[in-house]
Motif scaffolding. Structure first.
Motif, PDB file in Angstrom:
ATOM      1  N   SER A 194       0.798  -1.230   0.000  1.00 54.19           N
ATOM      2  CA  SER A 194       0.000   0.000   0.000  1.00 54.19           C
ATOM      3  C   SER A 194       0.828   1.277   0.000  1.00 54.19           C
ATOM      4  CB  SER A 194      -0.945   0.011   1.207  1.00 54.19           C
ATOM      5  OG  SER A 194      -0.222   0.153   2.418  1.00 54.19           O
ATOM      6  N   MET A 195       2.128   1.187   0.342  1.00 44.76           N
ATOM      7  CA  MET A 195       2.957   2.394   0.366  1.00 44.76           C
ATOM      8  C   MET A 195       3.974   2.426  -0.771  1.00 44.76           C
ATOM      9  SD  MET A 195       1.968   4.552   2.601  1.00 44.76           S
ATOM     10  CE  MET A 195       3.380   5.646   2.700  1.00 44.76           C
ATOM     11  N   GLU A 196       3.799   1.560  -1.756  1.00 44.64           N
ATOM     12  CA  GLU A 196       4.676   1.617  -2.932  1.00 44.64           C
ATOM     13  C   GLU A 196       4.386   2.893  -3.721  1.00 44.64           C
ATOM     14  OE1 GLU A 196       4.151  -1.947  -5.183  1.00 44.64           O
ATOM     15  OE2 GLU A 196       5.047  -3.228  -3.656  1.00 44.64           O
ATOM     16  N   PRO A 197       5.384   3.425  -4.409  1.00 46.49           N
ATOM     17  CA  PRO A 197       6.680   2.825  -4.719  1.00 46.49           C
ATOM     18  C   PRO A 197       7.770   3.067  -3.684  1.00 46.49           C
ATOM     19  CG  PRO A 197       6.436   4.860  -5.936  1.00 46.49           C
ATOM     20  CD  PRO A 197       5.138   4.666  -5.200  1.00 46.49           C
ATOM     21  N   GLY A 198       7.563   3.960  -2.725  1.00 45.35           N
ATOM     22  CA  GLY A 198       8.635   4.300  -1.794  1.00 45.35           C
ATOM     23  C   GLY A 198       8.945   3.216  -0.786  1.00 45.35           C
ATOM     24  N   LEU A 199       7.898   2.647  -0.176  1.00 41.59           N
ATOM     25  CA  LEU A 199       8.056   1.603   0.830  1.00 41.59           C
ATOM     26  C   LEU A 199       7.448   0.317   0.295  1.00 41.59           C
ATOM     27  CD1 LEU A 199       7.088   3.641   4.031  1.00 41.59           C
ATOM     28  CD2 LEU A 199       9.376   3.172   3.134  1.00 41.59           C
ATOM     29  N   LYS A 219      -6.913  23.547  -2.399  1.00 38.49           N
ATOM     30  CA  LYS A 219      -5.616  23.675  -3.058  1.00 38.49           C
ATOM     31  C   LYS A 219      -5.176  22.326  -3.616  1.00 38.49           C
ATOM     32  CE  LYS A 219      -1.641  25.554  -4.200  1.00 38.49           C
ATOM     33  NZ  LYS A 219      -1.540  26.591  -5.251  1.00 38.49           N
ATOM     34  N   ALA A 220      -4.875  22.286  -4.934  1.00 32.77           N
ATOM     35  CA  ALA A 220      -4.389  21.056  -5.555  1.00 32.77           C
ATOM     36  C   ALA A 220      -2.998  20.725  -5.039  1.00 32.77           C
ATOM     37  CB  ALA A 220      -4.373  21.204  -7.069  1.00 32.77           C
ATOM     38  N   VAL A 221      -2.766  19.441  -4.782  1.00 30.60           N
ATOM     39  CA  VAL A 221      -1.495  18.974  -4.225  1.00 30.60           C
ATOM     40  C   VAL A 221      -0.801  18.081  -5.248  1.00 30.60           C
ATOM     41  CG1 VAL A 221      -0.394  17.710  -2.348  1.00 30.60           C
ATOM     42  CG2 VAL A 221      -2.450  19.065  -1.889  1.00 30.60           C
ATOM     43  N   ASP A 222       0.426  18.429  -5.595  1.00 29.52           N
ATOM     44  CA  ASP A 222       1.203  17.623  -6.536  1.00 29.52           C
ATOM     45  C   ASP A 222       1.945  16.537  -5.764  1.00 29.52           C
ATOM     46  OD1 ASP A 222       2.755  16.510  -8.499  1.00 29.52           O
ATOM     47  OD2 ASP A 222       3.924  18.320  -8.940  1.00 29.52           O
ATOM     48  N   GLU A 223       1.496  15.294  -5.911  1.00 29.85           N
ATOM     49  CA  GLU A 223       2.097  14.173  -5.187  1.00 29.85           C
ATOM     50  C   GLU A 223       2.870  13.235  -6.109  1.00 29.85           C
ATOM     51  OE1 GLU A 223      -0.405  12.819  -1.617  1.00 29.85           O
ATOM     52  OE2 GLU A 223      -1.876  13.139  -3.216  1.00 29.85           O
ATOM     53  N   SER A 224       3.188  13.695  -7.288  1.00 30.23           N
ATOM     54  CA  SER A 224       3.838  12.834  -8.275  1.00 30.23           C
ATOM     55  C   SER A 224       5.229  12.370  -7.833  1.00 30.23           C
ATOM     56  CB  SER A 224       3.948  13.565  -9.620  1.00 30.23           C
ATOM     57  OG  SER A 224       4.678  14.780  -9.485  1.00 30.23           O
ATOM     58  N   ALA A 225       5.844  13.050  -6.870  1.00 24.36           N
ATOM     59  CA  ALA A 225       7.192  12.682  -6.441  1.00 24.36           C
ATOM     60  C   ALA A 225       7.219  11.408  -5.616  1.00 24.36           C
ATOM     61  CB  ALA A 225       7.818  13.825  -5.638  1.00 24.36           C
ATOM     62  N   TYR A 226       6.085  11.027  -5.017  1.00 23.43           N
ATOM     63  CA  TYR A 226       6.108   9.868  -4.129  1.00 23.43           C
ATOM     64  C   TYR A 226       4.910   8.926  -4.278  1.00 23.43           C
ATOM     65  CZ  TYR A 226       3.103  13.062  -1.492  1.00 23.43           C
ATOM     66  OH  TYR A 226       2.125  13.945  -1.131  1.00 23.43           O
ATOM     67  N   ALA A 227       3.796   9.395  -4.819  1.00 23.88           N
ATOM     68  CA  ALA A 227       2.594   8.564  -4.862  1.00 23.88           C
ATOM     69  C   ALA A 227       2.426   7.874  -6.214  1.00 23.88           C
ATOM     70  CB  ALA A 227       1.354   9.406  -4.553  1.00 23.88           C
ATOM     71  N   ARG A 228       1.765   6.731  -6.194  1.00 22.90           N
ATOM     72  CA  ARG A 228       1.454   5.992  -7.413  1.00 22.90           C
ATOM     73  C   ARG A 228      -0.055   6.117  -7.662  1.00 22.90           C
ATOM     74  NH1 ARG A 228       3.267  -0.106  -7.503  1.00 22.90           N
ATOM     75  NH2 ARG A 228       5.276   0.894  -7.961  1.00 22.90           N
ATOM     76  N   PRO A 229      -0.455   6.847  -8.694  1.00 26.97           N
ATOM     77  CA  PRO A 229      -1.883   7.072  -8.927  1.00 26.97           C
ATOM     78  C   PRO A 229      -2.569   5.833  -9.483  1.00 26.97           C
ATOM     79  CG  PRO A 229      -0.613   7.988 -10.723  1.00 26.97           C
ATOM     80  CD  PRO A 229       0.388   7.493  -9.716  1.00 26.97           C
ATOM     81  N   GLY A 230      -3.893   5.844  -9.389  1.00 22.22           N
ATOM     82  CA  GLY A 230      -4.688   4.815 -10.043  1.00 22.22           C
ATOM     83  C   GLY A 230      -5.036   5.259 -11.452  1.00 22.22           C
ATOM     84  N   GLY A 231      -5.551   4.349 -12.233  1.00 27.58           N
ATOM     85  CA  GLY A 231      -5.864   4.677 -13.627  1.00 27.58           C
ATOM     86  C   GLY A 231      -7.275   5.148 -13.850  1.00 27.58           C
ATOM     87  N   ASN A 232      -8.108   5.076 -12.832  1.00 27.76           N
ATOM     88  CA  ASN A 232      -9.499   5.518 -12.995  1.00 27.76           C
ATOM     89  C   ASN A 232     -10.049   5.943 -11.641  1.00 27.76           C
ATOM     90  OD1 ASN A 232     -10.219   3.107 -11.578  1.00 27.76           O
ATOM     91  ND2 ASN A 232     -10.070   1.978 -13.501  1.00 27.76           N
ATOM     92  N   GLY A 233     -11.296   6.335 -11.652  1.00 23.27           N
ATOM     93  CA  GLY A 233     -11.927   6.716 -10.401  1.00 23.27           C
ATOM     94  C   GLY A 233     -12.127   8.205 -10.234  1.00 23.27           C
ATOM     95  N   CYS A 234     -11.539   9.019 -11.100  1.00 18.21           N
ATOM     96  CA  CYS A 234     -11.727  10.465 -11.018  1.00 18.21           C
ATOM     97  C   CYS A 234     -12.827  10.901 -11.980  1.00 18.21           C
ATOM     98  CB  CYS A 234     -10.423  11.186 -11.354  1.00 18.21           C
ATOM     99  SG  CYS A 234      -9.170  11.077 -10.050  1.00 18.21           S
ATOM    100  N   ASP A 235     -13.160  12.169 -11.932  1.00 21.12           N
ATOM    101  CA  ASP A 235     -14.174  12.709 -12.839  1.00 21.12           C
ATOM    102  C   ASP A 235     -13.747  12.524 -14.291  1.00 21.12           C
ATOM    103  OD1 ASP A 235     -16.015  13.575 -10.968  1.00 21.12           O
ATOM    104  OD2 ASP A 235     -14.935  15.457 -10.641  1.00 21.12           O
ATOM    105  N   PRO A 236     -14.694  12.337 -15.192  1.00 20.41           N
ATOM    106  CA  PRO A 236     -14.355  12.275 -16.616  1.00 20.41           C
ATOM    107  C   PRO A 236     -13.632  13.551 -17.045  1.00 20.41           C
ATOM    108  CG  PRO A 236     -16.612  11.580 -16.252  1.00 20.41           C
ATOM    109  CD  PRO A 236     -16.132  12.136 -14.946  1.00 20.41           C
ATOM    110  N   GLY A 237     -12.681  13.411 -17.953  1.00 17.05           N
ATOM    111  CA  GLY A 237     -11.948  14.565 -18.447  1.00 17.05           C
ATOM    112  C   GLY A 237     -10.634  14.814 -17.745  1.00 17.05           C
ATOM    113  N   THR A 238     -10.282  13.961 -16.747  1.00 13.01           N
ATOM    114  CA  THR A 238      -8.990  14.117 -16.095  1.00 13.01           C
ATOM    115  C   THR A 238      -7.889  13.609 -17.022  1.00 13.01           C
ATOM    116  OG1 THR A 238      -9.203  11.961 -15.029  1.00 13.01           O
ATOM    117  CG2 THR A 238      -9.966  13.875 -13.788  1.00 13.01           C
TER     118      THR A 238
END
Length: 267
Positions: free
Chosen positions: A66-71, A159-178
């Motif tokens: 659950s904490m990949e990719p870092g842990l 406020k939008a948070v940029d977590e690309s440095a450590y988090a692995r996003p999912g491929g779906n589940g957000c509003d259409p158009g993301t």
């Protein structure tokens, strides 16, 4: 030269009986046998280990992906406790270890070591323990967390948070158009928003966003009419903050909180 002077000079220079008498061992307490000294040293080491575990540093292992990719699963980590002394509380971005808030862990996650030696070492803090969860703090008391903006990023207090440095996003589940990725996926839900995080509570998420049974997983959505889950983690369940990865040795590093949340406004 007095009699006393002559006697002292003789004792210092003569290699005979007088000098031998001056080096006679003291009549103090006899030295302990080696086995007793060894037991005392072991007892002292155990007491010191228990104190260190209770107050300063404790070892844990990562129980899942659950904490990949870092842990990564089975990584060994050290958790420090002084950061939350004297009223200190976890901050956004901290990776924390905490006790189960209730029903978050499965049976395989709470199983204990069967080896008596390992059990003892775990209790005194000399062997990594399990039965806890490791997640990243996303929301602190008063915060509202929302999924997501058009780039798939979480919003904290708008406020939008940029977590690309450590988090692995999912491929779906957000509003259409993301943009095709989502940092807050929830099965069957395109958009979700928390109420303000209550006082004394935290909203936490795993970095592997599509594979983490975290606060978002336990969040009751507007579509649910019968929901008793709570997404919050009480601050007093937090054991401490992850300070380092220590095993495998090739991955050794000191952990630092990211600056992703620096511009999030308070509420």
């Amino acid at each position: 030269m007095t009699y006393e002077d002559r006697d002292l000079t003789t004792a210092e220079t003569d290699g005979g009986s007088r000098s031998s008498v001056s080096r006679r061992p003291s009549r103090g307490r006899a030295a302990l046998p080696v086995w007793q000294e060894t037991l005392l040293l072991l007892a002292g080491a155990l007491v010191l280990a228990i104190v260190i575990k209770a107050l300063f540093v404790q070892a844990f292992y990562i129980p899942s992906e659950s904490m990949e990719p870092g842990l990564v699963k089975n990584d060994r980590i050290l958790v420090e406790k002084p950061s939350y002394w004297f009223g200190g509380t976890p901050a956004r971005g901290d990776v924390v270890v905490f006790k189960d808030p209730g029903g978050w862990l499965g049976p395989e996650d709470v199983s204990q070591a069967s080896n008596p030696v390992t059990q003892l070492l775990t209790k005194v803090g000399l062997y990594p323990s399990g039965g806890h969860l490791v997640k990243r703090v996303i929301g602190v008391p008063g915060d509202v967390v929302e999924c997501c903006d058009k780039q798939g990023r979480l919003l904290v207090n708008g406020k939008a948070v940029d977590e690309s440095a450590y988090a692995r996003p999912g491929g779906n589940g957000c509003d259409p158009g993301t943009a095709g990725v989502c940092y807050g996926p929830m099965p069957g839900v395109k958009h979700w928003k928390t109420p303000p995080v209550p006082r004394g509570m935290l909203f936490v998420m795993g970095d592997n966003r599509a594979h983490s049974a975290d606060s978002s997983y336990h969040l009751c959505t507007a579509a649910e009419t019968d929901c008793s889950d709570s997404p919050w983690v009480a601050s007093d369940l937090v054991v401490g903050k992850v300070m380092a990865v220590v095993w495998p040795a090739s991955k050794f590093r000191i952990e630092h909180a990211p600056d992703s949340f620096d511009e999030v406004p308070s509420r």
